[in-house]
Design a protein around this motif. Structure first.
Motif, mmCIF file in Angstrom:
data_model
loop_
_atom_site.group_PDB
_atom_site.id
_atom_site.type_symbol
_atom_site.label_atom_id
_atom_site.label_comp_id
_atom_site.label_asym_id
_atom_site.label_seq_id
_atom_site.Cartn_x
_atom_site.Cartn_y
_atom_site.Cartn_z
ATOM 1 N N THR A 88 0.798 -1.229 0.000
ATOM 2 C CA THR A 88 0.000 0.000 0.000
ATOM 3 C C THR A 88 0.830 1.278 0.000
ATOM 4 O O THR A 88 0.289 2.360 -0.214
ATOM 5 N N GLY A 89 2.135 1.157 0.282
ATOM 6 C CA GLY A 89 2.975 2.341 0.360
ATOM 7 C C GLY A 89 2.786 3.131 1.642
ATOM 8 O O GLY A 89 3.148 4.298 1.731
ATOM 9 N N VAL A 90 2.212 2.486 2.652
ATOM 10 C CA VAL A 90 1.945 3.133 3.941
ATOM 11 C C VAL A 90 2.859 2.499 4.979
ATOM 12 O O VAL A 90 2.959 1.277 5.061
ATOM 13 N N ASN A 91 3.520 3.346 5.783
ATOM 14 C CA ASN A 91 4.467 2.780 6.749
ATOM 15 C C ASN A 91 3.738 2.128 7.930
ATOM 16 O O ASN A 91 2.560 2.385 8.184
ATOM 17 N N ALA A 92 4.466 1.288 8.627
ATOM 18 C CA ALA A 92 3.894 0.499 9.721
ATOM 19 C C ALA A 92 3.324 1.387 10.828
ATOM 20 O O ALA A 92 2.288 1.062 11.416
ATOM 21 N N HIS A 93 3.982 2.493 11.101
ATOM 22 C CA HIS A 93 3.494 3.406 12.138
ATOM 23 C C HIS A 93 2.091 3.910 11.795
ATOM 24 O O HIS A 93 1.197 3.940 12.649
ATOM 25 N N GLN A 94 1.888 4.294 10.542
ATOM 26 C CA GLN A 94 0.569 4.759 10.106
ATOM 27 C C GLN A 94 -0.462 3.632 10.174
ATOM 28 O O GLN A 94 -1.611 3.860 10.566
ATOM 29 N N LEU A 95 -0.062 2.436 9.783
ATOM 30 C CA LEU A 95 -0.992 1.310 9.826
ATOM 31 C C LEU A 95 -1.422 1.018 11.258
ATOM 32 O O LEU A 95 -2.602 0.760 11.516
ATOM 33 N N ARG A 96 -0.481 1.101 12.194
ATOM 34 C CA ARG A 96 -0.844 0.903 13.600
ATOM 35 C C ARG A 96 -1.778 2.014 14.084
ATOM 36 O O ARG A 96 -2.700 1.766 14.858
ATOM 37 N N TYR A 97 -1.553 3.231 13.600
ATOM 38 C CA TYR A 97 -2.441 4.343 13.943
ATOM 39 C C TYR A 97 -3.851 4.077 13.414
ATOM 40 O O TYR A 97 -4.841 4.276 14.124
ATOM 41 N N TYR A 98 -3.960 3.621 12.165
ATOM 42 C CA TYR A 98 -5.280 3.312 11.603
ATOM 43 C C TYR A 98 -5.982 2.258 12.462
ATOM 44 O O TYR A 98 -7.183 2.342 12.697
ATOM 45 N N GLU A 99 -5.217 1.283 12.901
ATOM 46 C CA GLU A 99 -5.787 0.242 13.749
ATOM 47 C C GLU A 99 -6.264 0.835 15.078
ATOM 48 O O GLU A 99 -7.361 0.535 15.543
ATOM 49 N N ALA A 100 -5.447 1.681 15.679
ATOM 50 C CA ALA A 100 -5.812 2.305 16.956
ATOM 51 C C ALA A 100 -7.060 3.172 16.819
ATOM 52 O O ALA A 100 -7.842 3.304 17.767
ATOM 53 N N GLN A 101 -7.266 3.746 15.637
ATOM 54 C CA GLN A 101 -8.432 4.591 15.392
ATOM 55 C C GLN A 101 -9.667 3.777 15.005
ATOM 56 O O GLN A 101 -10.734 4.353 14.766
ATOM 57 N N GLY A 102 -9.510 2.466 14.910
ATOM 58 C CA GLY A 102 -10.640 1.610 14.547
ATOM 59 C C GLY A 102 -10.915 1.576 13.058
ATOM 60 O O GLY A 102 -11.984 1.134 12.630
#
Length: 133
Positions: A10-24
């Protein structure tokens, strides 16, 4: 798939992906080793999130509209609640644009006035001050 693979696809870094997860916004299972495991649908979900972020929606707005999203460049149904949320965000963007335009006009006025006055600068401006502007 693990977070690194999802990031590569997706071209999205792991930190952002974890943030998306934290935001539901994104869901992951935990493997026996404790690592996040994403299903194949996570690629589509992340692409939808990125498109909606690009439209200026906040993560809170996206959490509200994402369950209705269909397709990579998400199509959203025209239900009244969804339209109201998007119109509200559009109004906030319009308000911000108006403030920026006012600031720009005020700054241009100051520049024009300073150009007309001419002369030496007092106190002398250092390069650090000039580049900060």
């Amino acid at each position: 798939m693990r977070i690194g693979e999802l990031g590569r696809l997706t071209g999205v870094n792991a930190h952002q992906l974890r943030y998306y997860e934290a935001q539901g916004l994104l869901e992951a299972e935990r493997g026996p080793n404790g690592y996040r495991e994403y299903g194949e649908s996570a690629v589509l979900r992340v692409r939808q999130i990125r498109h909606l972020l690009g439209a200026g929606l906040s993560s809170e707005d996206i959490a509200y509209v994402l369950p209705c999203a269909v397709g990579e460049v998400p199509e959203l149904p025209g239900c009244p609640e969804l339209l109201a949320a998007m119109r509200s965000r559009l109004q906030r963007l319009d308000d911000q644009l108006e403030k920026i335009a006012q600031s720009r006009e005020a700054l241009a006025t100051y520049i024009d006035a300073a150009d007309r006055m001419g002369g030496d600068s007092y106190p002398p401006l250092t390069e650090a001050v000039v580049t900060r502007w």
